[in-house]
Design a protein around this motif. Structure first.
Motif, PDB file in Angstrom:
ATOM      1  N   VAL A 187       1.000  -0.973  -0.121  1.00 10.65           N
ATOM      2  CA  VAL A 187      -0.045   0.015   0.024  1.00 10.65           C
ATOM      3  C   VAL A 187       0.923   1.216   0.098  1.00 10.65           C
ATOM      4  CG1 VAL A 187      -1.898   1.258   1.144  1.00 10.65           C
ATOM      5  CG2 VAL A 187      -1.762  -1.137   1.374  1.00 10.65           C
ATOM      6  N   TRP A 188       0.475   2.133  -0.751  1.00 12.92           N
ATOM      7  CA  TRP A 188       1.325   3.564  -0.749  1.00 12.92           C
ATOM      8  C   TRP A 188       0.478   4.626  -1.265  1.00 12.92           C
ATOM      9  CZ3 TRP A 188       1.893  -0.427  -4.715  1.00 12.92           C
ATOM     10  CH2 TRP A 188       1.771   0.173  -5.911  1.00 12.92           C
ATOM     11  N   LEU A 189       0.663   5.867  -0.766  1.00 12.47           N
ATOM     12  CA  LEU A 189       0.014   7.011  -0.723  1.00 12.47           C
ATOM     13  C   LEU A 189       0.327   7.628  -2.211  1.00 12.47           C
ATOM     14  CD1 LEU A 189       0.389   8.466   2.602  1.00 12.47           C
ATOM     15  CD2 LEU A 189      -1.614   7.315   1.674  1.00 12.47           C
ATOM     16  N   THR A 190      -0.553   8.215  -2.825  1.00 12.21           N
ATOM     17  CA  THR A 190      -0.617   8.881  -4.058  1.00 12.21           C
ATOM     18  C   THR A 190      -0.938  10.447  -4.010  1.00 12.21           C
ATOM     19  OG1 THR A 190      -2.772   8.283  -5.267  1.00 12.21           O
ATOM     20  CG2 THR A 190      -0.877   6.848  -5.075  1.00 12.21           C
ATOM     21  N   ASP A 191      -0.850  10.977  -5.058  1.00 14.04           N
ATOM     22  CA  ASP A 191      -1.652  12.165  -5.324  1.00 14.04           C
ATOM     23  C   ASP A 191      -3.056  11.929  -5.875  1.00 14.04           C
ATOM     24  OD1 ASP A 191      -1.211  12.034  -8.004  1.00 14.04           O
ATOM     25  OD2 ASP A 191       0.060  13.721  -8.174  1.00 14.04           O
ATOM     26  N   TYR A 201       4.079  13.943   1.615  1.00 16.17           N
ATOM     27  CA  TYR A 201       4.052  13.572   3.161  1.00 16.17           C
ATOM     28  C   TYR A 201       5.152  13.565   3.808  1.00 16.17           C
ATOM     29  CZ  TYR A 201      -0.245  11.682   0.704  1.00 16.17           C
ATOM     30  OH  TYR A 201      -1.431  11.626   0.005  1.00 16.17           O
ATOM     31  N   ALA A 202       5.969  14.356   3.306  1.00 16.56           N
ATOM     32  CA  ALA A 202       7.533  14.472   3.808  1.00 16.56           C
ATOM     33  C   ALA A 202       7.443  15.510   4.990  1.00 16.56           C
ATOM     34  CB  ALA A 202       8.667  14.334   2.957  1.00 16.56           C
ATOM     35  N   PRO A 203       7.954  15.685   6.099  1.00 17.74           N
ATOM     36  CA  PRO A 203       8.223  16.954   7.032  1.00 17.74           C
ATOM     37  C   PRO A 203       8.863  18.117   6.186  1.00 17.74           C
ATOM     38  CG  PRO A 203       8.193  14.963   8.272  1.00 17.74           C
ATOM     39  CD  PRO A 203       8.430  14.731   6.862  1.00 17.74           C
ATOM     40  N   ASP A 204       8.430  19.227   6.394  1.00 15.54           N
ATOM     41  CA  ASP A 204       9.070  20.432   5.585  1.00 15.54           C
ATOM     42  C   ASP A 204       9.103  21.498   6.752  1.00 15.54           C
ATOM     43  OD1 ASP A 204      10.196  21.965   3.949  1.00 15.54           O
ATOM     44  OD2 ASP A 204       8.309  22.457   2.779  1.00 15.54           O
ATOM     45  N   PRO A 205      10.202  21.516   7.601  1.00 14.14           N
ATOM     46  CA  PRO A 205      10.153  22.797   8.632  1.00 14.14           C
ATOM     47  C   PRO A 205      10.130  24.011   8.060  1.00 14.14           C
ATOM     48  CG  PRO A 205      11.909  20.994   8.963  1.00 14.14           C
ATOM     49  CD  PRO A 205      11.269  20.685   7.608  1.00 14.14           C
ATOM     50  N   TRP A 217       8.059  25.305  12.706  1.00 16.90           N
ATOM     51  CA  TRP A 217       7.066  24.066  12.750  1.00 16.90           C
ATOM     52  C   TRP A 217       7.088  23.157  11.686  1.00 16.90           C
ATOM     53  CZ3 TRP A 217       5.688  28.789  10.930  1.00 16.90           C
ATOM     54  CH2 TRP A 217       5.320  28.853   9.780  1.00 16.90           C
ATOM     55  N   GLN A 218       6.783  21.913  11.680  1.00 16.00           N
ATOM     56  CA  GLN A 218       6.653  21.051  10.743  1.00 16.00           C
ATOM     57  C   GLN A 218       5.235  20.109  10.734  1.00 16.00           C
ATOM     58  OE1 GLN A 218      10.041  18.771  10.520  1.00 16.00           O
ATOM     59  NE2 GLN A 218       9.567  17.693  12.561  1.00 16.00           N
ATOM     60  N   ILE A 219       4.651  19.616   9.706  1.00 16.64           N
ATOM     61  CA  ILE A 219       3.674  18.723   9.763  1.00 16.64           C
ATOM     62  C   ILE A 219       4.011  17.412   9.449  1.00 16.64           C
ATOM     63  CG2 ILE A 219       1.800  20.675   9.405  1.00 16.64           C
ATOM     64  CD1 ILE A 219       1.595  19.782   6.463  1.00 16.64           C
ATOM     65  N   VAL A 220       3.658  16.393  10.314  1.00 16.25           N
ATOM     66  CA  VAL A 220       4.369  15.222  10.365  1.00 16.25           C
ATOM     67  C   VAL A 220       2.989  14.247  10.161  1.00 16.25           C
ATOM     68  CG1 VAL A 220       5.453  13.469  11.596  1.00 16.25           C
ATOM     69  CG2 VAL A 220       6.073  15.864  11.702  1.00 16.25           C
ATOM     70  N   PRO A 221       2.996  13.480   9.016  1.00 15.57           N
ATOM     71  CA  PRO A 221       1.907  12.305   8.912  1.00 15.57           C
ATOM     72  C   PRO A 221       2.174  11.113   9.501  1.00 15.57           C
ATOM     73  CG  PRO A 221       3.219  12.362   6.922  1.00 15.57           C
ATOM     74  CD  PRO A 221       3.761  13.476   8.013  1.00 15.57           C
ATOM     75  N   ALA A 235       0.885   0.363  11.036  1.00 19.75           N
ATOM     76  CA  ALA A 235       1.663   1.677  11.197  1.00 19.75           C
ATOM     77  C   ALA A 235       2.923   1.935  10.287  1.00 19.75           C
ATOM     78  CB  ALA A 235       1.898   2.229  12.551  1.00 19.75           C
ATOM     79  N   CYS A 236       2.877   2.935   9.190  1.00 13.35           N
ATOM     80  CA  CYS A 236       3.955   2.984   8.568  1.00 13.35           C
ATOM     81  C   CYS A 236       4.392   4.462   8.569  1.00 13.35           C
ATOM     82  CB  CYS A 236       3.438   2.687   6.862  1.00 13.35           C
ATOM     83  SG  CYS A 236       2.799   0.798   7.088  1.00 13.35           S
ATOM     84  N   ASP A 237       5.668   4.505   8.149  1.00 21.42           N
ATOM     85  CA  ASP A 237       6.186   5.772   8.295  1.00 21.42           C
ATOM     86  C   ASP A 237       6.134   6.293   6.537  1.00 21.42           C
ATOM     87  OD1 ASP A 237       7.080   5.843  10.985  1.00 21.42           O
ATOM     88  OD2 ASP A 237       8.779   4.686  10.528  1.00 21.42           O
ATOM     89  N   GLY A 238       6.045   7.413   6.670  1.00 20.54           N
ATOM     90  CA  GLY A 238       6.109   8.246   5.329  1.00 20.54           C
ATOM     91  C   GLY A 238       4.920   7.765   4.477  1.00 20.54           C
TER      92      GLY A 238
END
Length: 308
Positions: A187-191, A201-205, A217-221, A235-238
């Motif tokens: 399973v992977w995320l797409t647009d 979906y990557a943190p961008d400070p 700040w950064q938003i973290v999924p 649970a998966c990262d990224g």
């Protein structure tokens, strides 16, 4: 998993995987639950309603493009109906009771916010967040002083309001109608177009000085996949990793495995959190919305080839 090995081992698998990205299908977002107030309001039109506003401050908006005016929004509002407690001064005895209110989102006046509160049956997390953002405080003054500026938490909550939170779209391999018992489903995320864009979906400070506060700040999924068969959530990262022969064994892959055949609803939910710092010191996270996408899947048994 090297799927080609299954066929060579005498197992029959037909059209088991999809070709990415050409045939990876994106599934639209299905919001789950109610987002907290610190994420769900529209961008605040800040003003001090009846008082002279402090000088407008310019800042770079959360998205990093252009500029936007933001004004402190806290005022003292007369509270003639306030019932003083034991030992408190009576209203009109040389002064009056006032309530501090800081506008945010759709709530530009204390009356707006009190109408909202009038519909509350019991306090929940969303409403607790709203109370903190409103900065409610009742005090007695002969003459009310200028209202204090918003707290760092209120300012950061307003920033969080404007952060662009992506909807959730997913792709799977094998194709949804041909999952296989005992072998991993990737399973992977797409647009929204089915394209794999991990930086989405990557943190961008980000860093900014706003209303006198130095904020980062950064938003973290956090991606969680629920197989739908009663099995354990994963649970998966990224954003996960698209399946390919070269990606087999990639530690970033997000997979679930079905133990029995059947028809299930696979769900991938992304919970968003704002991590933030004040003058370099880490603060309590702001919980954001959880957005999910679902996919019906059919899980098949693997049939062995019969040799005559």
């Amino acid at each position: 998993m090297n799927w080609s090995r299954l066929a060579s081992a005498g197992l029959l698998i037909t059209s088991v995987f999809i070709v990415w990205p050409g045939t990876a299908t994106a599934v639209g977002c299905v919001p789950t639950g109610r987002a907290s107030a610190s994420w769900s309001s529209s961008a605040a039109k800040l003003g001090c309603g009846g008082q002279q506003d402090p000088p407008t401050q310019r800042r770079q908006p959360a998205g990093g493009k252009g500029g936007k005016s933001v004004k402190p929004a806290c005022v003292w509002v007369p509270e003639p109906g306030y019932q003083p407690g034991a030992g408190q001064k009576a209203d009109g005895a040389g002064g009056h009771w006032y309530r501090k209110f800081c506008s945010f989102g759709d709530y530009q006046t204390l009356a707006d916010f009190e109408r909202e509160m009038g519909g509350w049956d019991a306090m929940n997390m969303r409403q607790s967040n709203m109370m903190r953002r409103a900065g409610l405080d009742t005090q007695w003054f002969t003459t009310p002083p200028p209202a204090p500026r918003r707290t760092p938490q209120q300012v950061m909550a307003s920033v969080a309001d404007e952060l662009p939170i992506p909807d959730t779209f997913i792709a799977v391999n094998p194709v949804a109608t041909k999952q296989v018992v005992s072998f991993p489903t990737w399973v992977w995320l797409t647009d929204e177009n089915g394209k794999y864009v991990p930086k989405r979906y990557a943190p961008d400070p980000k860093e900014i000085v706003l209303e006198g506060y130095r904020l980062k700040w950064q938003i973290v999924p956090q991606l969680t996949v629920t197989p739908g068969d009663g099995g354990t959530d994963q649970a998966c990262d990224g954003a996960g990793v698209p399946w390919s022969a070269a990606a087999d064994g990639d530690p970033g892959a997000c997979t679930v495995t079905y133990d029995r055949s059947g028809q299930y609803t696979l769900s991938a939910s992304v919970a968003w959190t704002v991590q933030w710092w004040l003058d370099g010191a880490r603060q309590d996270d702001i919980t954001g919305p959880t957005k999910a996408a679902t996919r019906p899947v059919t899980v098949l048994e693997i049939q062995a080839l019969t040799h005559r």
